[in-house]
Design an enzyme around this catalytic site. Structure first.
Site, mmCIF file in Angstrom:
data_model
loop_
_atom_site.group_PDB
_atom_site.id
_atom_site.type_symbol
_atom_site.label_atom_id
_atom_site.label_comp_id
_atom_site.label_asym_id
_atom_site.label_seq_id
_atom_site.Cartn_x
_atom_site.Cartn_y
_atom_site.Cartn_z
ATOM 1 N N LYS A 191 0.871 -1.181 0.000
ATOM 2 C CA LYS A 191 0.000 0.000 0.000
ATOM 3 C C LYS A 191 0.906 1.228 0.000
ATOM 4 O O LYS A 191 1.634 1.479 0.958
ATOM 5 C CB LYS A 191 -0.910 -0.001 1.226
ATOM 6 C CG LYS A 191 -1.847 1.203 1.299
ATOM 7 C CD LYS A 191 -2.753 1.108 2.523
ATOM 8 C CE LYS A 191 -3.673 2.305 2.634
ATOM 9 N NZ LYS A 191 -4.545 2.222 3.831
ATOM 10 N N LYS A 244 -2.069 -1.540 -3.830
ATOM 11 C CA LYS A 244 -2.941 -0.368 -3.783
ATOM 12 C C LYS A 244 -2.081 0.886 -3.868
ATOM 13 O O LYS A 244 -1.117 1.005 -3.105
ATOM 14 C CB LYS A 244 -3.734 -0.372 -2.472
ATOM 15 C CG LYS A 244 -4.649 0.825 -2.285
ATOM 16 C CD LYS A 244 -5.326 0.801 -0.913
ATOM 17 C CE LYS A 244 -6.239 2.020 -0.760
ATOM 18 N NZ LYS A 244 -6.820 2.107 0.589
#
Length: 320
Positions: A191, A244
């Site tokens: 992320k 992400k």
């Protein structure tokens, strides 16, 4: 001369040799459930996305079930926030109550529960804060307690998004100790500290009150580190791994696919909002662009896509 065009001559031939396919069941749809009554608040930076209270969320859930997508990723928005995010692991917290309600009415709908403290803390950071430092090890027990409370509420999958080191192992141990050996973990493994999250922070009311999240989310420049993060989460017990955002990180998705674990890509709020803004101005064909973007994510190697386009995409895939 190689005649590549032979296989592009008509729609039937193109469909026959198509290499990448998106299915409705590849898609998960994020939802925002707010504490209160009679709430359907539009998110100005995310057209057609709303916060719903539990008493109105059926309006959305019926559409989700009818769409044929696999399920939802749920985020709760509490009224009470404090330094230790106590609403995050309250058995009567907004997310816990929402999950019980959803699983009671739609038992076959897959519910993925996000585990992070940012929506629940008064400072908006994803961990315990001391003198404006985000403390890693002190945060792990709170994340573990939150994960267990969400599993007790009925969540099918636990999805830690906080980016604290060691959190997958801590959550796995806590779930197992409380009898949730069969509940899988979908780790937000790579992320990145991305600028694409801004509209989400409007939706989840989770913007940090000071500083940024660069001391725990990943540097946007680092590809090899992303693979180390993914490998570590697998070793700690992750059942799914995630990259992400998605569109700016297709190279990471491609590399991550080699691990052979179910790979999730999160097509995040900023990616969604840019497409919606351009479409509303008549600059692009929304359907064509959305399906092209989702195809690119799948072609890169993602097995599952979390996207705010999921409900529209499900309809468009039916038309294809």
């Amino acid at each position: 001369m190689k005649r590549f065009r032979r296989l592009r001559a008509n729609a039937q031939l193109r469909a026959l040799v198509r290499e990448t396919h998106i299915h409705k069941t590849d898609l998960l749809y994020p939802i925002f459930v707010a504490e209160g009554e009679d709430i359907k608040n539009p998110i100005p930076s995310m057209p057609n996305i709303y916060q719903y209270s539990i008493d109105r969320v059926d309006e959305l859930l019926r559409e989700i079930v009818e769409s044929g997508i696999s399920g939802i990723l749920i985020f709760g928005i509490p009224k009470h926030k404090d330094e230790l995010a106590s609403s995050a692991y309250d058995e009567n917290g907004i997310t816990q109550r929402a999950i019980r309600y959803i699983k009671g009415r739609y038992p076959d709908l897959l519910v993925v529960a996000d585990v992070c403290l940012c929506e629940y803390t008064s400072h908006g950071h994803c961990g315990v804060v001391k003198e404006q430092h985000i403390l890693n090890d002190e945060t792990l027990p709170l994340l573990s307690t939150m994960a267990v409370s969400l599993a007790f509420a009925g969540a099918d999958i636990i999805a830690p998004s906080d980016m604290m080191d060691g959190r997958v192992a801590a959550i796995r141990a806590a779930l197992d100790e409380n009898g949730f050996v069969e509940v899988p973990i979908m780790a937000y493994s790579a992320k990145f500290a991305s600028g694409y999250y801004s509209p989400f922070r409007d939706a989840a009311e989770s913007a940090p009150c000071f500083g940024d999240r660069k001391t725990y989310q990943m540097d946007i420049s680092n590809g090899r580190e992303a693979l180390r993060e993914i490998e570590d989460d697998i070793s700690e017990g992750a059942d799914f791994v995630m990259v992400k955002p998605a569109l700016a990180y297709l190279d990471i998705i491609k590399e991550a696919s080699r691990f052979g674990y179910p790979l999730v890509a999160y097509n995040v709020s900023g990616e969604y909002s840019m497409v919606k803004a351009a479409a509303q101005n008549g600059w692009i064909d929304e359907k064509r662009i959305v399906l092209e973007n989702l195809t690119a994510i799948k072609r890169a190697g993602a097995d599952i896509i979390i996207t705010y386009h999921a409900l529209d995409a499900a309809k468009w895939l039916e038309e294809e």
